[in-house]
Design a protein around this motif. Sequence first.
Motif, PDB file in Angstrom:
ATOM      1  N   UNK A 106       0.821  -1.208   0.000  1.00  0.00           N
ATOM      2  CA  UNK A 106       0.000   0.000   0.000  1.00  0.00           C
ATOM      3  C   UNK A 106       0.856   1.261   0.000  1.00  0.00           C
ATOM      4  N   UNK A 107       0.311   2.326  -0.592  1.00  0.00           N
ATOM      5  CA  UNK A 107       0.991   3.616  -0.571  1.00  0.00           C
ATOM      6  C   UNK A 107       2.393   3.517  -1.143  1.00  0.00           C
ATOM      7  N   UNK A 108       3.385   3.857  -0.309  1.00  0.00           N
ATOM      8  CA  UNK A 108       4.768   3.739  -0.745  1.00  0.00           C
ATOM      9  C   UNK A 108       5.141   2.325  -1.136  1.00  0.00           C
ATOM     10  N   UNK A 109       4.474   1.341  -0.545  1.00  0.00           N
ATOM     11  CA  UNK A 109       4.717  -0.053  -0.926  1.00  0.00           C
ATOM     12  C   UNK A 109       4.284  -0.323  -2.353  1.00  0.00           C
ATOM     13  N   UNK A 110       3.147   0.250  -2.743  1.00  0.00           N
ATOM     14  CA  UNK A 110       2.685   0.131  -4.122  1.00  0.00           C
ATOM     15  C   UNK A 110       3.649   0.846  -5.060  1.00  0.00           C
ATOM     16  N   UNK A 111       4.103   2.033  -4.647  1.00  0.00           N
ATOM     17  CA  UNK A 111       5.044   2.789  -5.475  1.00  0.00           C
ATOM     18  C   UNK A 111       6.364   2.041  -5.613  1.00  0.00           C
ATOM     19  N   UNK A 112       6.803   1.395  -4.547  1.00  0.00           N
ATOM     20  CA  UNK A 112       8.026   0.597  -4.603  1.00  0.00           C
ATOM     21  C   UNK A 112       7.841  -0.599  -5.533  1.00  0.00           C
TER      22      UNK A 112
END
Length: 257
Positions: A106-112
């Motif tokens: 999620x969030x930064x995890x998705x961006x990563x």
Amino acid sequence: MSTELIKVKTDEQVGIITLNRPQVLNALNLQLIDELVNELERMDQDKNIRVIVLTGNSKAFAAGADINEMAEESAISIMQKDQFAVWDRMSLISKPIIGAISGFTLGGGCELMMNCDMVIASETTLIGQPEVKLGVMPGAGGTQRLVRAVGLRKAMEMLLTGDPITADQALAYGLVNKVVPVEAYYNEAIKLAKQIAKQPPLAVQLIKKAAHKAEDLTLTEGMQYERNCFYLLLASEDRKEGMQAFIEKRKAHFQGK
């Protein structure tokens, strides 16, 4: 080099980086991102590593940015830190990065995850950009990469509702390459990485660069870039070895030269 918040190992010609803040679902703080990008750059320069696998654990790849770290920041302090500059360095990694994800992404995890070139997801994966629910928006590429990956309509739905999608939905949208049972996602990613590691390294790296250029260049410009990469590979020892092995009906031995 300090790696307190990541674990690093190699498996044959595959470099493996594991996010290691399980107590906070691998929330991405500044230290973790610094360690991660430094290690990605180190592996990119290591001639013994041909492919990189990035993973977390079965419960969470990364549940987003570390809100506790950000809560007291101001617009000026965030801007002065220029904390997203380190994220930009990920796009300069020349070797393929395979994401092995599970659970909260999620969030930064998705961006990563979207910084990876290929993604193997467990069936328990939940992917989303929930920043809108906190009164903010993605800042590490979420609006840009998500639109490019799934198209404007699907991206807008995910970005404006903040609701996550399942692994099967992500597969249908083209966000991930494959969905497997949770007990198999890591091994499946390693298997894919080892398959690619057997390919000629120079060709693999130039293919990655050319494919990513397709998002930024016109078709005519992209075709010319591809052609120049093709010409460059004709001068490589691996090209000679690959064609000679084909003629001789034997297995090629690529050395990245």
